[in-house]
Enzyme design. Structure first.
Site, PDB file in Angstrom:
ATOM      1  N   ARG A  47       0.357 -12.093   2.803  1.00 20.28           N
ATOM      2  CA  ARG A  47       1.889 -12.335   2.310  1.00 20.28           C
ATOM      3  C   ARG A  47       2.949 -12.261   3.299  1.00 20.28           C
ATOM      4  O   ARG A  47       2.830 -11.038   3.978  1.00 20.28           O
ATOM      5  CB  ARG A  47       2.072 -11.540   1.185  1.00 20.28           C
ATOM      6  CG  ARG A  47       3.257 -11.359   0.558  1.00 20.28           C
ATOM      7  CD  ARG A  47       3.626 -10.429  -0.844  1.00 20.28           C
ATOM      8  NE  ARG A  47       3.620  -9.116  -0.389  1.00 20.28           N
ATOM      9  CZ  ARG A  47       3.798  -8.146  -1.303  1.00 20.28           C
ATOM     10  NH1 ARG A  47       3.640  -8.521  -2.501  1.00 20.28           N
ATOM     11  NH2 ARG A  47       4.096  -6.807  -0.883  1.00 20.28           N
ATOM     12  N   CYS A  54      -2.887 -10.235  -8.333  1.00 24.14           N
ATOM     13  CA  CYS A  54      -2.948  -8.919  -7.441  1.00 24.14           C
ATOM     14  C   CYS A  54      -2.028  -7.881  -7.657  1.00 24.14           C
ATOM     15  O   CYS A  54      -1.608  -6.977  -6.632  1.00 24.14           O
ATOM     16  CB  CYS A  54      -2.511  -9.711  -6.019  1.00 24.14           C
ATOM     17  SG  CYS A  54      -0.972 -10.072  -5.784  1.00 24.14           S
ATOM     18  N   ARG A  80      10.563  -0.351 -11.869  1.00 22.96           N
ATOM     19  CA  ARG A  80       9.302   0.014 -11.598  1.00 22.96           C
ATOM     20  C   ARG A  80       9.077   1.452 -10.874  1.00 22.96           C
ATOM     21  O   ARG A  80       8.176   2.215 -11.191  1.00 22.96           O
ATOM     22  CB  ARG A  80       8.323  -1.131 -11.026  1.00 22.96           C
ATOM     23  CG  ARG A  80       8.538  -1.314  -9.624  1.00 22.96           C
ATOM     24  CD  ARG A  80       7.917  -2.524  -9.199  1.00 22.96           C
ATOM     25  NE  ARG A  80       6.847  -2.356  -8.192  1.00 22.96           N
ATOM     26  CZ  ARG A  80       6.455  -3.030  -7.329  1.00 22.96           C
ATOM     27  NH1 ARG A  80       6.837  -4.529  -7.438  1.00 22.96           N
ATOM     28  NH2 ARG A  80       5.541  -2.664  -6.552  1.00 22.96           N
ATOM     29  N   GLU A 116       6.235 -13.671  -9.850  1.00 27.75           N
ATOM     30  CA  GLU A 116       6.725 -12.505  -9.845  1.00 27.75           C
ATOM     31  C   GLU A 116       7.820 -12.523 -10.759  1.00 27.75           C
ATOM     32  O   GLU A 116       8.421 -11.167 -11.340  1.00 27.75           O
ATOM     33  CB  GLU A 116       7.009 -11.614  -8.806  1.00 27.75           C
ATOM     34  CG  GLU A 116       5.850 -11.386  -7.807  1.00 27.75           C
ATOM     35  CD  GLU A 116       6.194 -10.806  -6.579  1.00 27.75           C
ATOM     36  OE1 GLU A 116       5.871  -9.561  -6.317  1.00 27.75           O
ATOM     37  OE2 GLU A 116       6.637 -11.550  -5.591  1.00 27.75           O
ATOM     38  N   ARG A 139      -0.414  -6.792   2.432  1.00 31.05           N
ATOM     39  CA  ARG A 139       1.009  -6.563   2.522  1.00 31.05           C
ATOM     40  C   ARG A 139       1.491  -6.308   3.814  1.00 31.05           C
ATOM     41  O   ARG A 139       1.547  -5.284   4.465  1.00 31.05           O
ATOM     42  CB  ARG A 139       1.322  -5.224   1.885  1.00 31.05           C
ATOM     43  CG  ARG A 139       0.946  -5.498   0.198  1.00 31.05           C
ATOM     44  CD  ARG A 139       1.605  -4.046  -0.663  1.00 31.05           C
ATOM     45  NE  ARG A 139       1.480  -4.241  -1.998  1.00 31.05           N
ATOM     46  CZ  ARG A 139       0.782  -3.751  -2.922  1.00 31.05           C
ATOM     47  NH1 ARG A 139      -0.429  -3.493  -2.579  1.00 31.05           N
ATOM     48  NH2 ARG A 139       0.963  -4.070  -4.155  1.00 31.05           N
ATOM     49  N   HIS A 164       5.714   3.777  -0.045  1.00 33.17           N
ATOM     50  CA  HIS A 164       4.827   3.604   1.194  1.00 33.17           C
ATOM     51  C   HIS A 164       3.701   4.852   1.102  1.00 33.17           C
ATOM     52  O   HIS A 164       2.781   4.522   1.574  1.00 33.17           O
ATOM     53  CB  HIS A 164       5.745   3.953   2.310  1.00 33.17           C
ATOM     54  CG  HIS A 164       5.128   3.781   3.662  1.00 33.17           C
ATOM     55  ND1 HIS A 164       6.012   4.189   4.832  1.00 33.17           N
ATOM     56  CD2 HIS A 164       4.149   3.247   4.041  1.00 33.17           C
ATOM     57  CE1 HIS A 164       5.243   4.065   5.620  1.00 33.17           C
ATOM     58  NE2 HIS A 164       4.224   3.344   5.372  1.00 33.17           N
ATOM     59  N   ASN A 223       3.093  -6.299 -10.964  1.00 33.28           N
ATOM     60  CA  ASN A 223       4.082  -5.195 -10.944  1.00 33.28           C
ATOM     61  C   ASN A 223       5.318  -5.857 -11.339  1.00 33.28           C
ATOM     62  O   ASN A 223       5.890  -5.051 -11.904  1.00 33.28           O
ATOM     63  CB  ASN A 223       3.830  -4.543  -9.536  1.00 33.28           C
ATOM     64  CG  ASN A 223       2.376  -4.102  -9.095  1.00 33.28           C
ATOM     65  OD1 ASN A 223       1.610  -3.903 -10.096  1.00 33.28           O
ATOM     66  ND2 ASN A 223       2.120  -4.117  -7.952  1.00 33.28           N
ATOM     67  N   ASP A 224       6.009  -6.887 -10.359  1.00 33.48           N
ATOM     68  CA  ASP A 224       7.212  -7.203 -10.451  1.00 33.48           C
ATOM     69  C   ASP A 224       7.367  -8.034 -11.652  1.00 33.48           C
ATOM     70  O   ASP A 224       8.459  -7.645 -12.355  1.00 33.48           O
ATOM     71  CB  ASP A 224       7.372  -7.909  -8.948  1.00 33.48           C
ATOM     72  CG  ASP A 224       7.904  -7.011  -8.276  1.00 33.48           C
ATOM     73  OD1 ASP A 224       8.999  -5.967  -8.450  1.00 33.48           O
ATOM     74  OD2 ASP A 224       7.571  -7.117  -6.893  1.00 33.48           O
TER      75      ASP A 224
HETATM   76  C1  PEP Z   1       3.432  -6.989  -7.324  1.00 33.06           C
HETATM   77  O1  PEP Z   1       4.701  -7.205  -7.649  1.00 33.06           O
HETATM   78  O2  PEP Z   1       2.476  -7.201  -8.415  1.00 33.06           O
HETATM   79  C2  PEP Z   1       2.873  -7.330  -5.920  1.00 33.06           C
HETATM   80  C3  PEP Z   1       1.440  -7.172  -5.864  1.00 33.06           C
HETATM   81  O3  PEP Z   1       3.816  -6.968  -4.835  1.00 33.06           O
HETATM   82  P1  PEP Z   1       4.440  -5.483  -4.605  1.00 33.06           P
HETATM   83  O4  PEP Z   1       3.756  -4.428  -5.445  1.00 33.06           O
HETATM   84  O5  PEP Z   1       4.034  -5.180  -3.179  1.00 33.06           O
HETATM   85  O6  PEP Z   1       5.795  -5.841  -5.032  1.00 33.06           O
HETATM   86 MG    MG Z   2       5.937  -7.627  -5.760  1.00 34.88          MG
END
Ligand code: PEP
Ligand code: MG
Length: 756
Positions: free
Chosen positions: A506, A675, A638, A604, A470, A363, A627-628
């Protein structure tokens, strides 16, 4: 054995510094193993030698003087091999070396184990016996277990010393650095201010003070304030409690008196500890002792001590907070920064953020990116309390913090700061130009948002849409779920600000590392658990309220599209689209002129990669959450700083997966975007563009850098580069190839983020 181990670790944890820790270690081990000698040797990086740092049994004069190179003696052998050496007759071993200062000739047997922290040999723990002794497997295991546990403590203590500018052997050191995870890009040099959570006795760091007299006065003031509170409380309950029950308050007052708890705390302050640390230490000692008692009545007293000490702590912290002066430019440091801590610092003073816990997805990191403030996160070994008041360098690109910088290092970073300022100024001019390659290949640059500040900054930088709002961010900042009306207002602001450009909202993506404070989710494996769409599906009332709020907010603007996170099954898509259609229908029945928004899915979870065609027949667009996706492809958390070194979106398999997704989605005639954080990394963005992604969505800070790089490359050059890196074997090779090639095309300054 376990008991002995625990008691040693506990005592070492309470030690005031490294020297005291090492003295406890050698004394306790010598006793527990009944040996003649126990010694600790630590590596001195400047000398590249293992220096005797503490001993019980060898000559005390040798401490800090006797040392061995890695290729010398049995100590060096243990370090070189990174494994124990156990010798009944040490003197006949070819590596045996007599060190005159230690007077050790009479010791025949030797057992040495390495002290290893994060793959690095910090030192060697040795026990010796005068006569031949065959240390058995249990003894060896005991020493190994102890050494593994001590390694973390020693590493921490060494880090503390490094910050003060001295190595354990007393030599001056500079440029001590601590590695964590990138939180928000940028570099900053300023004074650190360490903060910690209020009234938590377990979270108080050690801190040294010079003026003990003043600190004792301060402590006595606070102690008095609590005494007054307790006396008042006693008066207040006069009519409600019987006199014998009210005697408890007298007991409390007695505990707080000068010759009880108060006296113990003052004794610790007199040794140079600050009041909060002294209080926490005394409290912890008493609580532990009482909790270990068999007697239930005494066990209960632990709660009293905890309560009383927390009250004193509250005053100590409140008064300190009132007197707290933030420097003109301050880097906020904490074990775990919260949004509330950030809010306490005057906005104009806050220039950097460092958190020992958390990650780039915490956060606080999201907030720091929104504010454009460099942040380093998840620095596990950071002795954060020692940084208070010191000049530090935060490198938000690499998640690194330097303390005690040398002039050369400071100059180097000052140069980077200057360079960045110039580059940002230069970028202003391309803000309204399209993001296209030299040969006309067009890619759209959108932004990721969470707060309204992000929206404003994004518009200033020429963002062409919002690729990821987000929505959990405004949820995180409250103490309850926002109502449908509150949500509508928040969403309307974003839609209005960007209209007519598209805003991708989202649905709530909580769980994993994003628990809502008012909706705790406790799980063994949160990233494989109840998160994203899974929570929404189990709570359709929350999901529907959110969808209704989004649609209501879009009336008359019609620039909304909805994105579903963490989809792993077609049934989730079907169920959520059914609910979305129902909400749309209901709103129309309520008389609102809502246009049905496009609905997309986040890619993801790797399983979904093999159902793209099926998915494409159900949705309007696909956005890759790299990212995920990387986390699940690589099976690396991560957020876990311990394995952060292996997590990379530049892993060849991740890149191949990304290329596959782009191709499959295009074959199904849908648009595809990325994203995740990598889209904002100039080096990675060129590769994504070459894969054919239609939209790259990133934090606003990165937008113009990415645009500048793409505007300076030919599409065919980027394709060549992609083909080359896809042939590489591992992340390091990809990065090296990518960097080398790109350096030939651009100025190096853009690729500081290539560490992804
Ligand atoms: C991701 O997982 O790449 C993503 C954009 O979502 P978050 O980072 O909010 O999990
Ligand atoms: Mg994600």
């Amino acid at each position: 054995m376990l008991e002995t181990l625990r008691s040693i670790i506990q005592e070492v944890n309470e030690a005031r510094d490294l020297t005291a820790s090492l003295e406890i270690i050698v004394r306790q081990i010598q006793r527990a193993m009944n040996v003649k000698v126990c010694s600790v040797y630590l590596l001195n990086h400047n000398l590249e030698r293992y220096v005797l740092m503490a001993t019980k049994g060898l000559h005390q004069d040798a401490v800090g003087k006797a040392s061995l190179a890695p290729d010398e003696g049995l100590v060096g052998l243990v370090a070189q091999r990174s494994e124990p050496v156990n010798l009944e007759h040490a003197s006949s071993h070819p590596r045996y070396l007599y060190i005159p200062e230690t007077h050790e000739e009479e010791f025949e047997s030797f057992l040495g184990v390495p002290i290893i922290h994060q793959r690095e040999v910090l030192g060697v723990l040795v026990v010796q016996q005068s006569e031949a002794r065959d240390f058995d497997a249990d003894e060896e295991a005991f020493l190994i277990t102890l050494s593994a546990q001590l390694a973390g403590i020693i590493a921490n203590e060494e880090a503390r010393d490094a910050i003060t500018g001295f190595s354990p052997t007393g030599l001056k050191t500079t440029d001590a650095f601590f590695d964590g995870l990138p939180g928000a890009p940028g570099v900053v040099i300023a004074e650190a201010v360490t903060v910690f959570p209020p009234a938590d006795l377990g979270a108080i760091p050690k801190r040294k003070i010079d003026d003990t007299k003043k600190e004792i006065e301060f402590f006595n003031d606070c102690l008095n304030a609590v005494r007054i509170d307790i006396s008042e409380l006693k008066m207040k309950v006069k009519g409600q409690l019987r006199p014998e029950e009210r005697e408890l308050f007298d007991a409390y007052l007695h505990m707080l008196s000068d010759n009880a708890l108060g006296a113990e705390v003052i004794a610790h302050i007199e040794q140079g500890n600050w009041a909060q640390g002294a209080l926490a230490r005394v409290a912890r000692g008493h609580i532990r002792n009482l909790e270990n008692m068999d007697d239930d009545y005494l066990k209960e007293r632990a709660t009293d001590i905890k309560d009383l000490c927390s009250r004193v702590l509250f005053y100590l912290q409140e008064k300190e907070k009132k007197n707290r002066q933030y420097p003109e430019r301050c880097i906020l440091v904490s074990e775990e920064l919260s949004a509330a801590m950030l809010a306490e610092v005057p906005k104009e003073s806050l220039v950097g953020i460092v958190s020992a816990k958390g990650s780039g997805h915490s956060h606080v990191a999201l907030l720091s990116r929104a504010m454009g403030i460099p942040a380093a996160m998840g620095i596990l070994d950071l002795p954060f309390s020692e940084l208070d008041g010191k000049e530090i360098i935060v490198d938000g690109y690499n998640g690194r913090v330097y303390s005690n910088p040398s002039d050369e290092l400071r100059e180097r970073y000052e140069e980077i700061v200057r360079e960045e300022e110039q580059l940002s100024e230069g970028l202003e001019s391309i803000k309204d130009l399209p993001c296209e390659t030299l040969d006309g290949h067009r890619v759209e640059l959108w932004v990721n948002t969470g707060l309204m500040t992000d929206v404003l900054r994004s518009l200033e930088r020429g963002a062409e849409g919002i690729g990821l709002f987000r929505t959990e961010v405004p949820f995180l900042l409250r103490d309850r779920f926002p109502t449908e009306r509150e949500q509508t207002e928040i969403y309307r602001q974003q839609l209005e600000a960007f209209e007519p450009k598209t805003v991708t909202m989202r649905t709530l993506d909580i769980g994993g590392d994003k628990p809502l404070p008012y909706f705790p989710i406790k799980e063994e494996n949160p990233f494989l658990g109840w998160r994203g769409i899974r929570v929404s599906m189990d709570h359709p009332e929350i999901f529907i309220a959110q969808i209704r709020a989004m649609m209501k907010a879009s009336v008359g603007l019609n620039n909304l599209q909805i994105l579903l996170p963490m989809i792993s099954n077609m049934s989730e898509v079907d169920y959520s689209t059914r609910l979305i259609k129902r909400a749309h229908q209901e709103l129309r029945e309520e008389g609102l002129d809502v246009v049905m928004p496009k609905v997309g899915v986040m890619m993801e979870i790797p399983a979904l990669m093999y159902q793209i065609k099926l998915l494409a027949s159900r949705v309007d667009f696909i956005s890759v959450g790299s990212n995920d996706l990387s986390q699940y492809l690589l099976a690396i958390d991560r957020n876990n700083p311990r394995v952060a070194g292996s997590y990379s979106t530049m892993h060849p398999s991740v890149l191949r997966a990304l290329e596959w997704i782009a191709r499959e989605v295009h074959e199904a005639d849908l648009r595809v975007s990325v994203c995740g954080e990598m889209a904002g990394n100039p080096g990675a963005a060129v590769l994504l563009m070459a894969m054919g992604y239609d939209v790259l969505s990133m934090n606003a800070t990165s937008l113009l850098k990415v645009k500048s790089v793409i505007r300076n490359v030919n599409y065919h050059q980027a394709r060549d580069l992609l083909e080359k890196v896809l042939m590489e074997e591992d992340t390091e090779a990809v990065k090296a190839a990518n960097l080398k090639k790109q350096l030939t095309i651009f100025s190096s300054s853009w690729f500081k983020e290539d560490i992804l």
